[in-house]
Design a protein around this motif. Structure first.
Motif, PDB file in Angstrom:
ATOM      1  N   LEU A  55       0.837  -1.196   0.000  1.00  0.00           N
ATOM      2  CA  LEU A  55       0.000   0.000   0.000  1.00  0.00           C
ATOM      3  C   LEU A  55       0.877   1.254   0.000  1.00  0.00           C
ATOM      4  N   SER A  56       0.375   2.293  -0.651  1.00  0.00           N
ATOM      5  CA  SER A  56       1.066   3.584  -0.595  1.00  0.00           C
ATOM      6  C   SER A  56       0.724   4.308   0.693  1.00  0.00           C
ATOM      7  N   ALA A  57      -0.529   4.162   1.138  1.00  0.00           N
ATOM      8  CA  ALA A  57      -1.011   4.884   2.313  1.00  0.00           C
ATOM      9  C   ALA A  57      -2.123   4.076   2.969  1.00  0.00           C
ATOM     10  N   ALA A  58      -2.530   4.510   4.149  1.00  0.00           N
ATOM     11  CA  ALA A  58      -3.621   3.826   4.853  1.00  0.00           C
ATOM     12  C   ALA A  58      -4.152   4.703   5.973  1.00  0.00           C
ATOM     13  N   PHE A  59      -5.418   4.479   6.308  1.00  0.00           N
ATOM     14  CA  PHE A  59      -6.014   5.036   7.522  1.00  0.00           C
ATOM     15  C   PHE A  59      -6.178   3.876   8.494  1.00  0.00           C
ATOM     16  N   ILE A  60      -5.467   3.919   9.616  1.00  0.00           N
ATOM     17  CA  ILE A  60      -5.495   2.835  10.590  1.00  0.00           C
ATOM     18  C   ILE A  60      -5.664   3.423  11.989  1.00  0.00           C
ATOM     19  N   ASP A  61      -6.438   2.761  12.829  1.00  0.00           N
ATOM     20  CA  ASP A  61      -6.728   3.291  14.154  1.00  0.00           C
ATOM     21  C   ASP A  61      -5.494   3.256  15.054  1.00  0.00           C
ATOM     22  N   ILE A  62      -5.447   4.180  16.006  1.00  0.00           N
ATOM     23  CA  ILE A  62      -4.304   4.332  16.893  1.00  0.00           C
ATOM     24  C   ILE A  62      -4.069   3.093  17.745  1.00  0.00           C
ATOM     25  N   THR A  63      -5.128   2.392  18.121  1.00  0.00           N
ATOM     26  CA  THR A  63      -4.957   1.200  18.951  1.00  0.00           C
ATOM     27  C   THR A  63      -4.128   0.144  18.228  1.00  0.00           C
ATOM     28  N   THR A  64      -4.445  -0.111  16.966  1.00  0.00           N
ATOM     29  CA  THR A  64      -3.691  -1.081  16.179  1.00  0.00           C
ATOM     30  C   THR A  64      -2.246  -0.632  15.990  1.00  0.00           C
ATOM     31  N   MET A  65      -2.023   0.679  15.883  1.00  0.00           N
ATOM     32  CA  MET A  65      -0.697   1.207  15.565  1.00  0.00           C
ATOM     33  C   MET A  65       0.209   1.357  16.778  1.00  0.00           C
ATOM     34  N   THR A  66      -0.329   1.293  17.972  1.00  0.00           N
ATOM     35  CA  THR A  66       0.442   1.627  19.176  1.00  0.00           C
ATOM     36  C   THR A  66       1.763   0.873  19.272  1.00  0.00           C
ATOM     37  N   ALA A  67       1.746  -0.417  18.984  1.00  0.00           N
ATOM     38  CA  ALA A  67       2.964  -1.229  19.122  1.00  0.00           C
ATOM     39  C   ALA A  67       3.958  -1.010  17.987  1.00  0.00           C
ATOM     40  N   TYR A  68       3.568  -0.233  16.965  1.00  0.00           N
ATOM     41  CA  TYR A  68       4.422  -0.073  15.782  1.00  0.00           C
ATOM     42  C   TYR A  68       4.898   1.362  15.576  1.00  0.00           C
ATOM     43  N   LEU A  69       4.639   2.252  16.509  1.00  0.00           N
ATOM     44  CA  LEU A  69       4.906   3.666  16.281  1.00  0.00           C
ATOM     45  C   LEU A  69       6.388   3.982  16.096  1.00  0.00           C
ATOM     46  N   ASP A  70       7.273   3.097  16.535  1.00  0.00           N
ATOM     47  CA  ASP A  70       8.712   3.323  16.368  1.00  0.00           C
ATOM     48  C   ASP A  70       9.244   2.781  15.043  1.00  0.00           C
ATOM     49  N   SER A  71       8.383   2.182  14.238  1.00  0.00           N
ATOM     50  CA  SER A  71       8.830   1.609  12.969  1.00  0.00           C
ATOM     51  C   SER A  71       9.255   2.709  11.996  1.00  0.00           C
ATOM     52  N   ASP A  72      10.266   2.396  11.179  1.00  0.00           N
ATOM     53  CA  ASP A  72      10.723   3.352  10.165  1.00  0.00           C
ATOM     54  C   ASP A  72      10.148   3.021   8.785  1.00  0.00           C
ATOM     55  N   LYS A  73       9.176   2.102   8.738  1.00  0.00           N
ATOM     56  CA  LYS A  73       8.612   1.697   7.457  1.00  0.00           C
ATOM     57  C   LYS A  73       7.445   2.576   7.014  1.00  0.00           C
ATOM     58  N   PHE A  74       7.005   3.463   7.871  1.00  0.00           N
ATOM     59  CA  PHE A  74       5.916   4.369   7.516  1.00  0.00           C
ATOM     60  C   PHE A  74       6.120   5.707   8.208  1.00  0.00           C
ATOM     61  N   LYS A  75       5.354   6.688   7.752  1.00  0.00           N
ATOM     62  CA  LYS A  75       5.366   7.996   8.389  1.00  0.00           C
ATOM     63  C   LYS A  75       3.923   8.427   8.638  1.00  0.00           C
ATOM     64  N   VAL A  76       3.648   8.912   9.837  1.00  0.00           N
ATOM     65  CA  VAL A  76       2.312   9.394  10.182  1.00  0.00           C
ATOM     66  C   VAL A  76       2.219  10.861   9.779  1.00  0.00           C
ATOM     67  N   LEU A  77       1.296  11.184   8.880  1.00  0.00           N
ATOM     68  CA  LEU A  77       1.190  12.541   8.352  1.00  0.00           C
ATOM     69  C   LEU A  77       0.085  13.366   8.991  1.00  0.00           C
ATOM     70  N   ALA A  78      -0.929  12.711   9.560  1.00  0.00           N
ATOM     71  CA  ALA A  78      -2.042  13.444  10.176  1.00  0.00           C
ATOM     72  C   ALA A  78      -2.869  12.483  11.007  1.00  0.00           C
ATOM     73  N   VAL A  79      -3.684  13.028  11.904  1.00  0.00           N
ATOM     74  CA  VAL A  79      -4.593  12.212  12.713  1.00  0.00           C
ATOM     75  C   VAL A  79      -5.992  12.807  12.653  1.00  0.00           C
ATOM     76  N   THR A  80      -6.983  11.941  12.711  1.00  0.00           N
ATOM     77  CA  THR A  80      -8.367  12.399  12.771  1.00  0.00           C
ATOM     78  C   THR A  80      -8.730  12.714  14.218  1.00  0.00           C
ATOM     79  N   GLY A  81      -9.881  13.344  14.408  1.00  0.00           N
ATOM     80  CA  GLY A  81     -10.352  13.641  15.758  1.00  0.00           C
ATOM     81  C   GLY A  81     -10.190  15.102  16.126  1.00  0.00           C
ATOM     82  N   SER A  82     -10.587  15.395  17.348  1.00  0.00           N
ATOM     83  CA  SER A  82     -10.666  16.786  17.800  1.00  0.00           C
ATOM     84  C   SER A  82      -9.353  17.339  18.333  1.00  0.00           C
TER      85      SER A  82
END
Length: 335
Positions: A211-238
């Motif tokens: 995939l080039s990009a994805a929208f994935i929930d923070i709970t699923t991503m929590t254990a992977y936030l230190d990975s260098d295989k992706f970059k978080v560009l924005a978050v939804t919510g208030s």
């Protein structure tokens, strides 16, 4: 000779039946008052419209266990996954409104009416909110191989290469799908939507470079936030997320329609007695202050909420209208 006509007979029967009917009504009313005043006097079933083992299920079981301690009755969890939460939601919507069948569900309840033509229940009429449990957000991620470092860089790249890039979601009609279609419409970019059967398969596809990009929930991503295989560009919510304090929200970037948070919340069937709803609300307020519950919700990178039925209802109505505008603008239908 005594003449007996139909009116005389009906009158006599009615005069005999009235005392019986009155006594029955009084007895029924007394039974209702007695059952409400002694609530709860049996086990409470909490339906979860998802499979065992996920974050929603784990949180539900913890909250149910703590609620059981508070009320002195068994509170058990019944998993009813399928059909974008429709199966589980519908079970509770059709249940007796006696406080013994509750629902712990998520945001799909205000999205589904706009996506599906023939829902078997009305989430805003057949169910009543008791309290919100937690808020969530989706992350907009891009594969590191794209070489972009900001949201603006990705949009510029996608606009120059229509149809070249894909984005993944955790399912058709989910929040991630809605977010992706909203992004395509606002920024006039052409990306292929690839739905997966859950957030984790979408994440694995992103990590593998499928995939080039994805929208994935923070709970699923929590254990992977230190990975260098992706970059978080924005978050939804208030607001920004505690684990990602430097990542902007879509609202901060200047995009409309991303302020609604994902959430978990507890509902009861419509017409559940107000005193039962108030009792459950008060007990759940105490449950949500328990250290074990607070910590577990934080472990999943969720933001704890503990609001009143009135406060939760206001959020429901706002989210319903917000998602309705987005889904209609994107011409998004599942059936």
């Amino acid at each position: 000779m005594l003449r007996i006509n139909r009116r005389t007979v009906l009158g006599s029967l009615l005069s005999c039946l009235l005392p019986i009917l009155s006594m029955t009504s009084i007895a029924h009313a007394q039974t209702e008052v007695q059952s409400t005043s002694t609530y709860p006097n049996q086990a409470i079933r909490v339906v979860v419209p998802g499979p065992p083992g996920g974050a929603t299920d784990i949180i539900t079981r913890l909250v149910s266990a703590e609620l059981s301690k508070e009320i002195g009755q068994n509170v058990w969890v019944d998993n009813k996954p399928g059909a974008s939460a429709t199966i589980g939601n519908n079970i509770v919507a059709k249940a007796d409104p006696d406080g013994y069948t509750l629902l712990l569900t998520f945001t799909a309840i205000v999205q589904a009416p706009w996506l599906y033509k023939n829902l078997p229940y009305d989430g805003l009429k057949d169910l009543v909110p008791i309290t919100q449990i937690a808020r969530s957000s989706d992350l907009f991620l891009v594969n590191s191989k794209l070489g972009v470092n900001s949201f603006e860089e990705f949009i510029a790249l996608a606009q120059k290469n229509p149809g070249k890039y894909s984005y993944g979601s955790y399912g058709n009609g989910t929040s991630s799908h809605i977010h992706g279609e909203q992004l395509k419409r606002i920024k006039n970019i052409d990306m292929t939507h690839i739905p997966y059967r859950g957030a984790n398969p979408a994440l694995q596809a992103l990590l593998a470079g499928d995939l080039s990009a994805a929208f994935i929930d923070i709970t699923t991503m929590t254990a992977y936030l230190d990975s260098d295989k992706f970059k978080v560009l924005a978050v939804t919510g208030s607001d920004r997320l505690k684990p990602l304090p430097n990542v902007r929200t879509f609202t901060e970037i200047g995009l409309e329609g991303y302020t609604s948070n994902g959430w978990l919340g507890i509902f009861a069937p419509a017409n559940t007695p107000p005193e039962v709803l108030n009792f459950l609300s008060e007990k759940l307020q105490k449950v949500m202050q328990q250290a074990a519950v607070v910590q577990r919700i934080a472990d999943f990178s969720l933001r704890q909420v503990s609001n009143t039925p009135e406060e939760f209802k206001k959020i429901l109505l706002e989210d319903y209208e917000n998602y309705g505008q987005i889904i209609k603008a994107a011409n998004l239908r599942i059936d």
